[in-house]
Every structure is written in structure tokens, then in C-alpha cells.
Design a protein around this motif. Sequence first.
Motif, PDB file in Angstrom:
ATOM      1  N   ARG A   1       0.859  -1.195   0.000  1.00 56.46           N
ATOM      2  CA  ARG A   1       0.000   0.000   0.000  1.00 56.46           C
ATOM      3  C   ARG A   1       0.889   1.236   0.000  1.00 56.46           C
ATOM      4  NH1 ARG A   1      -2.494   2.614   4.640  1.00 56.46           N
ATOM      5  NH2 ARG A   1      -1.744   0.851   5.865  1.00 56.46           N
ATOM      6  N   ILE A   2       0.511   2.195  -0.847  1.00 55.35           N
ATOM      7  CA  ILE A   2       1.239   3.457  -0.942  1.00 55.35           C
ATOM      8  C   ILE A   2       0.354   4.537  -0.329  1.00 55.35           C
ATOM      9  CG2 ILE A   2       2.187   5.179  -2.557  1.00 55.35           C
ATOM     10  CD1 ILE A   2       3.776   2.643  -2.740  1.00 55.35           C
ATOM     11  N   TYR A   3       0.892   5.305   0.601  1.00 55.40           N
ATOM     12  CA  TYR A   3       0.052   6.343   1.205  1.00 55.40           C
ATOM     13  C   TYR A   3       0.846   7.591   1.559  1.00 55.40           C
ATOM     14  CZ  TYR A   3       1.846   4.787   5.768  1.00 55.40           C
ATOM     15  OH  TYR A   3       2.661   4.471   6.833  1.00 55.40           O
TER      16      TYR A   3
ATOM     17  N   TYR B   1      -2.848   0.601  -4.159  1.00 55.80           N
ATOM     18  CA  TYR B   1      -2.425  -0.737  -3.734  1.00 55.80           C
ATOM     19  C   TYR B   1      -1.711  -1.356  -4.921  1.00 55.80           C
ATOM     20  CZ  TYR B   1      -5.345  -0.878   0.450  1.00 55.80           C
ATOM     21  OH  TYR B   1      -5.887  -0.645   1.677  1.00 55.80           O
ATOM     22  N   PHE B   2      -0.600  -2.015  -4.669  1.00 55.07           N
ATOM     23  CA  PHE B   2       0.107  -2.688  -5.759  1.00 55.07           C
ATOM     24  C   PHE B   2       0.125  -4.189  -5.539  1.00 55.07           C
ATOM     25  CE2 PHE B   2       2.317   1.525  -6.251  1.00 55.07           C
ATOM     26  CZ  PHE B   2       1.685   1.826  -7.436  1.00 55.07           C
ATOM     27  N   HIS B   3      -0.026  -4.903  -6.647  1.00 57.46           N
ATOM     28  CA  HIS B   3      -0.027  -6.376  -6.650  1.00 57.46           C
ATOM     29  C   HIS B   3       0.974  -6.846  -7.700  1.00 57.46           C
ATOM     30  CE1 HIS B   3      -4.012  -4.778  -5.612  1.00 57.46           C
ATOM     31  NE2 HIS B   3      -3.968  -5.681  -4.659  1.00 57.46           N
TER      32      HIS B   3
ATOM     33  N   VAL C   1       4.883  -2.290 -10.691  1.00 57.17           N
ATOM     34  CA  VAL C   1       6.146  -1.594 -10.474  1.00 57.17           C
ATOM     35  C   VAL C   1       5.877  -0.350  -9.640  1.00 57.17           C
ATOM     36  CG1 VAL C   1       7.932  -0.281 -11.700  1.00 57.17           C
ATOM     37  CG2 VAL C   1       6.893  -2.279 -12.772  1.00 57.17           C
ATOM     38  N   PHE C   2       6.744  -0.032  -8.707  1.00 57.28           N
ATOM     39  CA  PHE C   2       6.638   1.252  -8.004  1.00 57.28           C
ATOM     40  C   PHE C   2       8.038   1.722  -7.616  1.00 57.28           C
ATOM     41  CE2 PHE C   2       7.295  -0.233  -3.669  1.00 57.28           C
ATOM     42  CZ  PHE C   2       6.997  -1.578  -3.780  1.00 57.28           C
ATOM     43  N   GLY C   3       8.091   2.957  -7.131  1.00 58.63           N
ATOM     44  CA  GLY C   3       9.398   3.529  -6.792  1.00 58.63           C
ATOM     45  C   GLY C   3      10.087   4.131  -8.000  1.00 58.63           C
ATOM     46  N   GLU C   4       9.352   4.150  -9.138  1.00 57.64           N
ATOM     47  CA  GLU C   4       9.964   4.639 -10.388  1.00 57.64           C
ATOM     48  C   GLU C   4      10.135   6.162 -10.361  1.00 57.64           C
ATOM     49  OE1 GLU C   4       6.853   3.787 -10.025  1.00 57.64           O
ATOM     50  OE2 GLU C   4       5.916   5.659 -10.646  1.00 57.64           O
ATOM     51  N   MET C   5       9.317   6.858  -9.537  1.00 57.44           N
ATOM     52  CA  MET C   5       9.382   8.322  -9.567  1.00 57.44           C
ATOM     53  C   MET C   5      10.732   8.819  -9.049  1.00 57.44           C
ATOM     54  SD  MET C   5       5.444   9.159  -8.464  1.00 57.44           S
ATOM     55  CE  MET C   5       5.714  10.855  -8.051  1.00 57.44           C
ATOM     56  N   SER C   6      11.163   8.291  -7.910  1.00 57.95           N
ATOM     57  CA  SER C   6      12.467   8.719  -7.364  1.00 57.95           C
ATOM     58  C   SER C   6      13.604   8.271  -8.276  1.00 57.95           C
ATOM     59  CB  SER C   6      12.684   8.128  -5.977  1.00 57.95           C
ATOM     60  OG  SER C   6      11.711   8.608  -5.110  1.00 57.95           O
ATOM     61  N   LEU C   7      13.437   7.100  -8.846  1.00 53.69           N
ATOM     62  CA  LEU C   7      14.489   6.581  -9.725  1.00 53.69           C
ATOM     63  C   LEU C   7      14.704   7.526 -10.911  1.00 53.69           C
ATOM     64  CD1 LEU C   7      16.145   3.788 -10.273  1.00 53.69           C
ATOM     65  CD2 LEU C   7      14.468   3.575 -12.107  1.00 53.69           C
TER      66      LEU C   7
ATOM     67  N   PRO D   1      13.730  12.526  -3.460  1.00 56.97           N
ATOM     68  CA  PRO D   1      13.278  11.619  -2.386  1.00 56.97           C
ATOM     69  C   PRO D   1      11.928  10.960  -2.700  1.00 56.97           C
ATOM     70  CG  PRO D   1      14.000  13.721  -1.487  1.00 56.97           C
ATOM     71  CD  PRO D   1      13.954  13.894  -2.975  1.00 56.97           C
ATOM     72  N   ARG D   2      11.638   9.903  -1.975  1.00 57.39           N
ATOM     73  CA  ARG D   2      10.366   9.179  -2.150  1.00 57.39           C
ATOM     74  C   ARG D   2       9.184  10.123  -1.963  1.00 57.39           C
ATOM     75  NH1 ARG D   2      11.765   4.910  -4.968  1.00 57.39           N
ATOM     76  NH2 ARG D   2      13.295   3.613  -3.924  1.00 57.39           N
ATOM     77  N   SER D   3       8.200  10.007  -2.879  1.00 55.26           N
ATOM     78  CA  SER D   3       7.050  10.908  -2.840  1.00 55.26           C
ATOM     79  C   SER D   3       5.950  10.401  -1.909  1.00 55.26           C
ATOM     80  CB  SER D   3       6.490  11.071  -4.253  1.00 55.26           C
ATOM     81  OG  SER D   3       6.009   9.816  -4.715  1.00 55.26           O
ATOM     82  N   ALA D   4       6.078   9.170  -1.422  1.00 57.35           N
ATOM     83  CA  ALA D   4       5.033   8.597  -0.568  1.00 57.35           C
ATOM     84  C   ALA D   4       5.650   7.418   0.192  1.00 57.35           C
ATOM     85  CB  ALA D   4       3.848   8.136  -1.428  1.00 57.35           C
TER      86      ALA D   4
ATOM     87  N   GLU E   1      -5.120   8.347 -14.229  1.00 61.31           N
ATOM     88  CA  GLU E   1      -6.032   7.849 -13.196  1.00 61.31           C
ATOM     89  C   GLU E   1      -6.162   8.877 -12.069  1.00 61.31           C
ATOM     90  OE1 GLU E   1      -4.916   4.262 -10.844  1.00 61.31           O
ATOM     91  OE2 GLU E   1      -6.876   3.570 -11.541  1.00 61.31           O
ATOM     92  N   MET E   2      -5.036   9.506 -11.732  1.00 56.82           N
ATOM     93  CA  MET E   2      -5.049  10.492 -10.656  1.00 56.82           C
ATOM     94  C   MET E   2      -5.905  11.694 -11.041  1.00 56.82           C
ATOM     95  SD  MET E   2      -4.237  10.911  -7.567  1.00 56.82           S
ATOM     96  CE  MET E   2      -3.765   9.208  -7.519  1.00 56.82           C
ATOM     97  N   ASN E   3      -5.917  12.058 -12.327  1.00 54.68           N
ATOM     98  CA  ASN E   3      -6.772  13.169 -12.767  1.00 54.68           C
ATOM     99  C   ASN E   3      -8.243  12.856 -12.534  1.00 54.68           C
ATOM    100  OD1 ASN E   3      -4.612  14.673 -13.540  1.00 54.68           O
ATOM    101  ND2 ASN E   3      -4.793  14.246 -15.731  1.00 54.68           N
TER     102      ASN E   3
HETATM  103  P1  CMP Z   1       8.516   7.075  -5.462  1.00 58.72           P
HETATM  104  O1  CMP Z   1       8.201   8.508  -5.304  1.00 58.72           O
HETATM  105  O2  CMP Z   1       9.884   6.671  -5.754  1.00 58.72           O
HETATM  106  O3  CMP Z   1       8.050   6.323  -4.114  1.00 58.72           O
HETATM  107  C1  CMP Z   1       6.656   6.248  -3.835  1.00 58.72           C
HETATM  108  C2  CMP Z   1       6.013   5.563  -4.998  1.00 58.72           C
HETATM  109  O4  CMP Z   1       4.621   5.420  -4.909  1.00 58.72           O
HETATM  110  C3  CMP Z   1       6.208   6.404  -6.259  1.00 58.72           C
HETATM  111  O5  CMP Z   1       7.568   6.426  -6.574  1.00 58.72           O
HETATM  112  C4  CMP Z   1       5.261   5.717  -7.194  1.00 58.72           C
HETATM  113  O6  CMP Z   1       5.805   4.497  -7.652  1.00 58.72           O
HETATM  114  C5  CMP Z   1       4.109   5.397  -6.230  1.00 58.72           C
HETATM  115  N1  CMP Z   1       3.066   6.435  -6.287  1.00 58.72           N
HETATM  116  C6  CMP Z   1       3.157   7.704  -5.823  1.00 58.72           C
HETATM  117  N2  CMP Z   1       1.998   8.361  -6.051  1.00 58.72           N
HETATM  118  C7  CMP Z   1       1.166   7.491  -6.675  1.00 58.72           C
HETATM  119  C8  CMP Z   1      -0.173   7.575  -7.172  1.00 58.72           C
HETATM  120  N3  CMP Z   1      -0.885   8.682  -7.056  1.00 58.72           N
HETATM  121  N4  CMP Z   1      -0.684   6.474  -7.768  1.00 58.72           N
HETATM  122  C9  CMP Z   1       0.016   5.343  -7.873  1.00 58.72           C
HETATM  123  N5  CMP Z   1       1.286   5.210  -7.419  1.00 58.72           N
HETATM  124  C10 CMP Z   1       1.851   6.268  -6.830  1.00 58.72           C
END
Ligand code: CMP
Length: 227
Positions: A58-60, A73-75, A79-85, A90-93, A135-137
Motif C-alpha cells: 500500500r502506498i500512502y 495498492y500494488f499487486h 512496479v513502483f518507486g519509479e518516480m524517485s528513480l 526523495p520518495r514521494s510517498a 487515473e489520478m486526474n
Molecule cells: P517514489 O516517489 O519513488 O516512491 C513512492 C512511490 O509510490 C512512487 O515512486 C510511485 O511508484 C508510487 N506512487 C506515488 N503516487 C502514486 C499515485 N498517485 N498512484 C500510484 N502510485 C503512486
Amino acid sequence: MIVDKVLSQSELFAGLPPEAVRVFAGACQLRRYPKGAVLFQKGDPGDALYVLISGKVRIYRESLAGKLKTLAYFHPPEVFGEMSLVEDRPRSATAFAEEPTELLVLFRDYYLQIIRRFPLLAHNIARIIAARLREMNDEVLFLTFEEARSKVAFALLKLHRHRHGEPREEGWFVPIVHQEIANLAGTSRETATRVVHELRDRRIVESVPGGLLLRDLEALETVLYGI
Ligand code: CMP
């Protein structure tokens, strides 16, 4: 091997040869986390991308007042964590293991090497980010302008779209409590409970042990659009 099988189903490898999966898997570390582990917190330095092999994450985010907003929620094989990469920021969540979880971790140095060899992989990551923004929009629109009923319907339909839970004979089972529905829908727990009771009275959902059964997805869509 299970890792290669899960990876080959990931959107990361769309249009890429099996060799790309092997190279990627060879460059990753496999990590295991127990249920309840925090994988990383918002603000942590982030130099790696994760692919979920088993379990659930779960990402929050947390508001200044301490309220939680579940973003996703990821299953497997998501893939996640791609934003910081990608951004080198830094991690956004925060990421939390909802179940015992196995992940492949790809560090930036290896990522940069791999995309030189398979540039399509970088394009696939861009597609993943674009789909999340799209999706976020939708979510922003519902959470900003719509009534609590639509917000809850949006949250439940999003869980179904992401295959959170499992199919059952009478509908789609979502393992969730009312507080977590509120965290997803951006409402109070009391409001989430009121809406769930209303949906239950209309036989659109049913309260079952451990969660909710989405009995009528079409009706939930009509609730979403306020029909
Ligand atoms: P990162 O910022 O590296 O670490 C937190 C991760 O959560 C982020 O990368 C994305 O992979 C994921 N994430 C952040 N915000 C959202 C969102 N609104 N919807 C789906 N995934 C998200």
C-alpha cells in the motif's frame, strides 16, 4: 523460474524480447519483507525501483493533521518507486507491506545500463507514469467535486480495477475496513460507513467477514456518476 514468469507479465517488458527479462532479473536484488514492514517512507532517499513478485503493497501519504490518504495498492507484477528513480529525488510517498512481500529491487546504476541496451524499457516506464497520472486526474475530479457517495464508489471501483481482492461466486471480494475506504475516498470514517450502509441496503455491496463484496459493479458505476 517464478521471478522470470512474474516479470514477463509486467508492463515493463511490453514489446521487449525475453532476453530483456533475463538481463533485468540478473541485475536485481530479491528482498523479502514481513507483513507490516515499512519499505520506505516519504522523504527517504530513493535510488531504486521495485517490482512486486508476491504479496501486496500500500502506498500512502499522511496529512499535517495525521490523516492518511491511500494512493494505491500494488499487486504482482506491478512496479513502483519509479518516480524517485527517474527524478533523482526523495520518495514521494510511503510504501507499506500489507502481506508478506517479495520484491525485486533495481538500483539506478543498473537501470541506466539496462535502458541503454533496451531503450523501450524507459518508454514503458513513461507509459506507467502516464497511466497513473491519467487515473489520478479522474480521482482528483471525483474527490474535489463529487458527493461522498461518488467518492466511495470511485474508491471501490478503483480497487476492483487494480484486482485488489479476489473473485467470488456472488461478486468481487475486497479485503477492506471502513476506515481504509475513508482513507481511499478522502472522507471521514463515519461518512464511509454511512455510504457503505446505503450501498448495502441497495444490494450493491454486502458486508462479509474480512471485507466487502461488490455484488453489482454496473450499479456501482451508476452511483459513481450520480445517476
Ligand atoms: P517514489 O516517489 O519513488 O516512491 C513512492 C512511490 O509510490 C512512487 O515512486 C510511485 O511508484 C508510487 N506512487 C506515488 N503516487 C502514486 C499515485 N498517485 N498512484 C500510484 N502510485 C503512486
